[in-house]
Design a protein around this motif. Structure first.
Motif, PDB file in Angstrom:
ATOM      1  N   ILE A 146       6.502   2.038   0.550  1.00 27.30           N
ATOM      2  CA  ILE A 146       5.665   1.304   1.658  1.00 27.30           C
ATOM      3  C   ILE A 146       6.205  -0.003   1.762  1.00 27.30           C
ATOM      4  N   ASP A 147       6.716  -0.696   0.577  1.00 25.39           N
ATOM      5  CA  ASP A 147       7.215  -1.936   0.710  1.00 25.39           C
ATOM      6  C   ASP A 147       8.722  -1.977   0.714  1.00 25.39           C
ATOM      7  N   GLY A 148       9.350  -0.732   0.708  1.00 25.24           N
ATOM      8  CA  GLY A 148      10.910  -0.532   0.666  1.00 25.24           C
ATOM      9  C   GLY A 148      11.590  -0.988   1.814  1.00 25.24           C
ATOM     10  N   GLY A 171       5.954   6.334   1.835  1.00 23.17           N
ATOM     11  CA  GLY A 171       5.129   6.361   0.645  1.00 23.17           C
ATOM     12  C   GLY A 171       4.747   7.817   0.395  1.00 23.17           C
ATOM     13  N   PHE A 172       5.089   8.820   1.119  1.00 17.62           N
ATOM     14  CA  PHE A 172       4.753  10.201   0.869  1.00 17.62           C
ATOM     15  C   PHE A 172       5.713  10.732  -0.195  1.00 17.62           C
ATOM     16  N   ASN A 173       5.118  11.731  -1.108  1.00 17.86           N
ATOM     17  CA  ASN A 173       5.963  12.560  -1.889  1.00 17.86           C
ATOM     18  C   ASN A 173       6.217  13.784  -1.421  1.00 17.86           C
ATOM     19  N   SER A 174       7.343  14.670  -1.968  1.00 17.42           N
ATOM     20  CA  SER A 174       7.885  15.998  -1.662  1.00 17.42           C
ATOM     21  C   SER A 174       7.556  16.317   0.065  1.00 17.42           C
ATOM     22  N   ALA A 175       8.310  15.338   0.861  1.00 19.81           N
ATOM     23  CA  ALA A 175       8.085  15.224   2.175  1.00 19.81           C
ATOM     24  C   ALA A 175       9.411  16.038   2.854  1.00 19.81           C
ATOM     25  N   GLN A 176      10.003  16.417   2.236  1.00 22.70           N
ATOM     26  CA  GLN A 176      11.531  16.912   3.027  1.00 22.70           C
ATOM     27  C   GLN A 176      11.182  18.065   3.959  1.00 22.70           C
TER      28      GLN A 176
END
Length: 375
Positions: A146-148, A171-176
């Motif tokens: 989010i803050d990247g 901010g989501f995980n495992s999104a690929q």
């Protein structure tokens, strides 16, 4: 985090593919799957068998005479035998596939779907390269923290010219894989082909033609998925990042793999992407880079022609410093709390050692990097 999820859903107006957030995990739900004729017949016969079994039980319960029960059982056994024989002799799937429109020599072009996290150093090179190669558009799913870092900061020129579009899934995980499925479903009508690449992968066309001239050749008319093999590159004896492009820095291939990525037709209905390498559910006609029909042994590996007309330069490790950054950002399809997560990261470290000549300085960087990993 919740606000980012809501904005993502609102922005993209999902219709056929649904995404939801569960414990900070970005997952795909109820994908639209189709049934071929054999699947449908098999399903129908199974339902018929179950219904018949229930009917037999009810009728037998009502019969008091043993001889009548025996006759009834015999009749139903004949029906069951006929149903099983029908199931056994259902037609096998065709070795080919039905393509709705063989003539795709239009003007829709080729699109790239990709996902980024901590890739700002490489975005401009990637976009510049593929714009020159003839790609129509790149769709980037921004999966940074989010803050990247923000890809817009280095891609303003390409965004203004509509060559790059950015989808916010920060901010989501495992999104690929969910992102790839969404990208295909949402953007398929804008292109003739879509390919799914990482920012360290560069398609090479051997005779220097554009990717449009290459893919619109008649040898690919029946191909639904074109599989391009990787040519792997190591660190070229460099230790740390410098501002030159990857293509300038890493010039010595270390290995060719029977693994890579695919370019997919956009007229495949109900496509479900379950692998970043060889997208596959409802794809039946695979070709190698020369247009020859092949049968991939699994969703990872596939055979490369002896003299491929195209392939992918994969700058897999880059330098030890960059490799450390790469593995610390996590995996695109596995959460850090997954049982396999540690094994996957260790496999990547082993690959770095395999592709590069190890020195004490490199070993120290990798060792420090391993100590920072969160399992």
């Amino acid at each position: 985090m919740e606000e980012a999820a809501k904005n993502f859903m609102k922005k993209n107006k999902f219709k056929k593919l649904k995404f939801k957030r569960k414990k900070n995990k970005f997952i795909l739900t109820n994908p639209k799957l189709g049934l071929n004729l054999k699947d449908f017949l098999l399903f129908f016969l199974i339902i018929l068998l179950i219904s018949s079994s229930i009917l037999i039980y009810i009728l037998l319960k009502r019969k008091n005479n043993f001889e009548e029960k025996l006759k009834l059982s015999f009749k139903f056994s004949q029906i069951f035998s006929l149903l099983f024989e029908t199931m056994r002799n259902l037609p096998k799937p065709s070795s080919g596939t039905t393509i709705h429109n063989y003539n795709i020599k239009g003007n829709k072009g080729i699109g790239i779907c990709t996902i980024c996290k901590n890739e700002n150093l490489y975005l401009k090179e990637f976009a510049t390269y593929y714009q020159k190669l003839g790609i129509k558009k790149i769709i980037i799913y921004d999966n940074n923290d989010i803050d990247g870092e923000k890809p817009e900061e280095v891609l303003q020129h390409f965004i203004k010219s509509n060559f790059v579009e950015i989808i916010d899934i920060r901010g989501f995980n495992s999104a690929q894989l969910p992102s790839y499925n969404h990208c295909y479903e949402k953007y398929r009508n804008q292109f003739d082909y879509i390919t799914f690449l990482d920012f360290d992968e560069f398609i090479i066309i051997q005779n220097n033609e554009s990717i449009n001239d290459y893919l619109y050749d008649s040898k690919f008319d029946k191909c639904e998925s074109i599989l391009l093999n990787w040519e792997m590159y190591g660190d070229n004896e460099f230790i740390k990042y410098d501002s030159r492009t990857m293509i300038e820095r890493f010039t010595k291939p270390v290995e060719k793999w029977n693994r890579g990525k695919s370019i997919v037709r956009t007229n495949i209905d109900n496509l479900l992407i379950i692998s970043v390498h060889n997208v596959g559910v409802n794809v039946n006609y695979f070709c190698d880079s020369n247009g020859n029909k092949i049968i991939p042994p699994n969703y990872l590996d596939f055979t490369s022609p002896i003299e491929p007309e195209s392939y992918i330069k994969h700058f897999y490790t880059k330098t030890a410093e960059e490799f450390c950054t790469k593995i610390l950002k996590g995996e695109g399809n596995i959460n850090s709390n997954h049982p396999r997560y540690k094994n996957v990261l260790q496999m990547r470290i082993n690959s770095f050692k395999k592709f590069n000549k190890m020195t004490n300085e490199k070993l120290d960087i990798i060792k420090k990097c391993s100590a920072q990993m969160i399992y």
